[in-house]
Each structure stands twice: as structure tokens, then as C-alpha cells.
Design a protein around this motif. Sequence first.
Motif, PDB file in Angstrom:
ATOM      1  N   VAL A  31       0.803  -1.234   0.000  1.00 58.84           N
ATOM      2  CA  VAL A  31       0.000   0.000   0.000  1.00 58.84           C
ATOM      3  C   VAL A  31       0.836   1.284   0.000  1.00 58.84           C
ATOM      4  O   VAL A  31       0.320   2.354  -0.283  1.00 58.84           O
ATOM      5  CB  VAL A  31      -0.962   0.029   1.211  1.00 58.84           C
ATOM      6  N   ILE A  32       2.138   1.205   0.321  1.00 59.50           N
ATOM      7  CA  ILE A  32       2.974   2.405   0.252  1.00 59.50           C
ATOM      8  C   ILE A  32       4.235   2.093  -0.540  1.00 59.50           C
ATOM      9  O   ILE A  32       4.650   0.938  -0.649  1.00 59.50           O
ATOM     10  CB  ILE A  32       3.347   2.958   1.647  1.00 59.50           C
ATOM     11  N   SER A  33       4.867   3.127  -1.106  1.00 55.96           N
ATOM     12  CA  SER A  33       6.035   2.930  -1.965  1.00 55.96           C
ATOM     13  C   SER A  33       7.289   2.630  -1.138  1.00 55.96           C
ATOM     14  O   SER A  33       7.353   2.961   0.049  1.00 55.96           O
ATOM     15  CB  SER A  33       6.276   4.185  -2.806  1.00 55.96           C
ATOM     16  N   PRO A  34       8.311   2.018  -1.766  1.00 55.27           N
ATOM     17  CA  PRO A  34       9.551   1.694  -1.060  1.00 55.27           C
ATOM     18  C   PRO A  34      10.226   2.906  -0.415  1.00 55.27           C
ATOM     19  O   PRO A  34      10.681   2.835   0.727  1.00 55.27           O
ATOM     20  CB  PRO A  34      10.428   1.087  -2.161  1.00 55.27           C
ATOM     21  N   ILE A  35      10.298   4.035  -1.140  1.00 55.22           N
ATOM     22  CA  ILE A  35      10.985   5.204  -0.595  1.00 55.22           C
ATOM     23  C   ILE A  35      10.239   5.762   0.615  1.00 55.22           C
ATOM     24  O   ILE A  35      10.843   6.257   1.568  1.00 55.22           O
ATOM     25  CB  ILE A  35      11.170   6.305  -1.674  1.00 55.22           C
ATOM     26  N   GLU A  36       8.905   5.659   0.593  1.00 55.59           N
ATOM     27  CA  GLU A  36       8.116   6.089   1.750  1.00 55.59           C
ATOM     28  C   GLU A  36       8.417   5.206   2.954  1.00 55.59           C
ATOM     29  O   GLU A  36       8.566   5.704   4.079  1.00 55.59           O
ATOM     30  CB  GLU A  36       6.622   6.025   1.429  1.00 55.59           C
ATOM     31  N   LEU A  37       8.515   3.903   2.712  1.00 54.27           N
ATOM     32  CA  LEU A  37       8.796   2.975   3.805  1.00 54.27           C
ATOM     33  C   LEU A  37      10.186   3.217   4.377  1.00 54.27           C
ATOM     34  O   LEU A  37      10.373   3.188   5.596  1.00 54.27           O
ATOM     35  CB  LEU A  37       8.662   1.528   3.324  1.00 54.27           C
ATOM     36  N   VAL A  38      11.163   3.457   3.505  1.00 50.41           N
ATOM     37  CA  VAL A  38      12.523   3.740   3.976  1.00 50.41           C
ATOM     38  C   VAL A  38      12.525   4.978   4.869  1.00 50.41           C
ATOM     39  O   VAL A  38      13.110   4.975   5.960  1.00 50.41           O
ATOM     40  CB  VAL A  38      13.487   3.959   2.783  1.00 50.41           C
ATOM     41  N   TRP A  39      11.855   6.038   4.420  1.00 52.81           N
ATOM     42  CA  TRP A  39      11.819   7.281   5.205  1.00 52.81           C
ATOM     43  C   TRP A  39      11.084   7.084   6.526  1.00 52.81           C
ATOM     44  O   TRP A  39      11.555   7.532   7.582  1.00 52.81           O
ATOM     45  CB  TRP A  39      11.144   8.401   4.409  1.00 52.81           C
ATOM     46  N   LEU A  40       9.954   6.402   6.485  1.00 52.65           N
ATOM     47  CA  LEU A  40       9.163   6.177   7.703  1.00 52.65           C
ATOM     48  C   LEU A  40       9.929   5.306   8.707  1.00 52.65           C
ATOM     49  O   LEU A  40       9.892   5.562   9.912  1.00 52.65           O
ATOM     50  CB  LEU A  40       7.823   5.531   7.363  1.00 52.65           C
TER      51      LEU A  40
END
Length: 291
Positions: A31-40
Motif C-alpha cells: 500500500v505504500i512505496s519503497p521510498i516512503e517505507l525507507v523514510w518512515l
Amino acid sequence: MIKNYAGQIYLTLAASIWGGMYVVSKVVLAVISPIELVWLRYFVALLTLSILGLITRQSWQIRKKDLPLIIAIGIIGYSISIWMQFLGTQLSSAQMGAVITSATPAFMAIFARILLGEQITFKKALSVCLATTGVLMIVGIGDLGDSSRLGGGILAIAALTWALMSVLIKRVPNDYSQLVITTYAILVATVVITPFAVTEITTSDLQVLTQPKVWGGVLYIGTVSTAGAFFLWNKGLQIVTATSAGLYFFFQPVVGTLLGWLFLGEQVGLTFWIGALLILSGVLLVIKEEA
């Protein structure tokens, strides 16, 4: 007795946690992109480590001469390597990702020889060969020809940069707390990644983060798989030689495959158990040499 093997325990736990992250990230990345997950994950990890540092009253002072080294660790390992791993897998396959990143221990041995002067003994070389063979048996190599060459090249960069970062950690003076070093390195990575993540986040549906399985997964990845595992890996590297430490990286595909079998219904055959045995043999061989 346990104290004598503290470094090995730290490294095994770190790699095992990363292997378990596969199951959780599979749900979140739907449901979320890889770069979003890395940042989060870095945002949550940074918050977690900062709180722990304050509670344990760590000294946050870093000597100016050591700042370039810590910045390099944050950029090379936590920024470039992690992002290249996500991007490379996206452009190729998870199978290719597992195979190519399994070259990390070999790269670590080479960097340790160049930067630290560590000797590559016959037993250590044999251990890497045994463990690498084990990984190849676990993930298989049948479909690699159909994967993108670009993705494979990017994954090779991921393996190379993680190996370099791991060896650079060995050059950090031992009088620093690894909790503090890990926190500063993640802070550097967060600053570097933020401009790229902001673009993705502003165009995403933030409501998905309110789903329990998503925010729960992000919290787990941030606290356990990032703050906890990065700290354990760095702590283990403080104790164990870089050449030997790389072997514990191989626990990642073993645990990931095993948990995928237990929780996601993925198939595990005889080759998995043979591969796992080869990896364990490689690790035990190097433990015996350093005992």
C-alpha cells in the motif's frame, strides 16, 4: 560463556531480524512505496534511538575528526545501499536480490583486507564459499536469466556499499557508544532521503497509514528491524572481525524463507534445509577458528 560469543549473538540476531522483516514489509509495501517505507522506518528508528539515548544518558559529543566517517556510514550504508536494494529488487526480482546481496560477505572480506589489514585465511574463505552455496540453494538460480540486467547492477551496488559501510564501522573508535553512532548515521540517512521521500508522500493517500496492519508494520520495521537490528549489527562489528562478521549476514535469507513458509504459505523444499545446513556449517567453521 555467553559473554565470549556476544559479538556472534549480536550479528545473528541482527541478520535474523532482517530476515523476518521480509514478512512484515511484504504487507506494508502493498500500500505504500519503497521510498516512503525507507523514510518512515528511519523516522521511527531515529525517534526510538533518541529516546533510548536520553534515558540511558549517552554522551552525544562527537570529535570533529570522526564526523566524516559517521557521515560516510550514513550515506554509503543507510542511504545508498538500502535504497539501491529496494530499487534493484523492484527492477529485477526478489530472487536476484537475494542471490546478488549474498555477495556482501565476500566484499566485506576484500574491504577488510584493504582498509583494516585483516587476513583472509583458508578457513574464512571456505566458510564464505559454503555459506554462499547455501544461499544459492535456498533461493534457486533457475529464473535469473529473465531478470533485468540494470536491476542486477543496482543490486550489486547495494551489496558493495553495505559491505563498505560495515567495514567503515570497524574504524569508529571503541570509546563511542554504538547507540550514538547508529543514531547519528540514521540521522544523516534521513536528511539525505527526505527530499526524495517528500515528493512521494505528497502524492500518496496518507489515509492508508491509519490501517492497523500498516502503522503496526511501520512501527515494527522502524523500532525492531531498523533501530534494534542496526544497533545489534554495529555492536557485533565492534567485537568480531569484519571478514567473519559477513558470514552472519547469511542468516537473513534462512530466516526470511522459513518465516515465509510459516506465515505466508510459501513452499520450502529439501534444498532449503541443505542450504541452511551449509550456511550453518560455514558460520560454525569460522566460530571454531576464532574460539
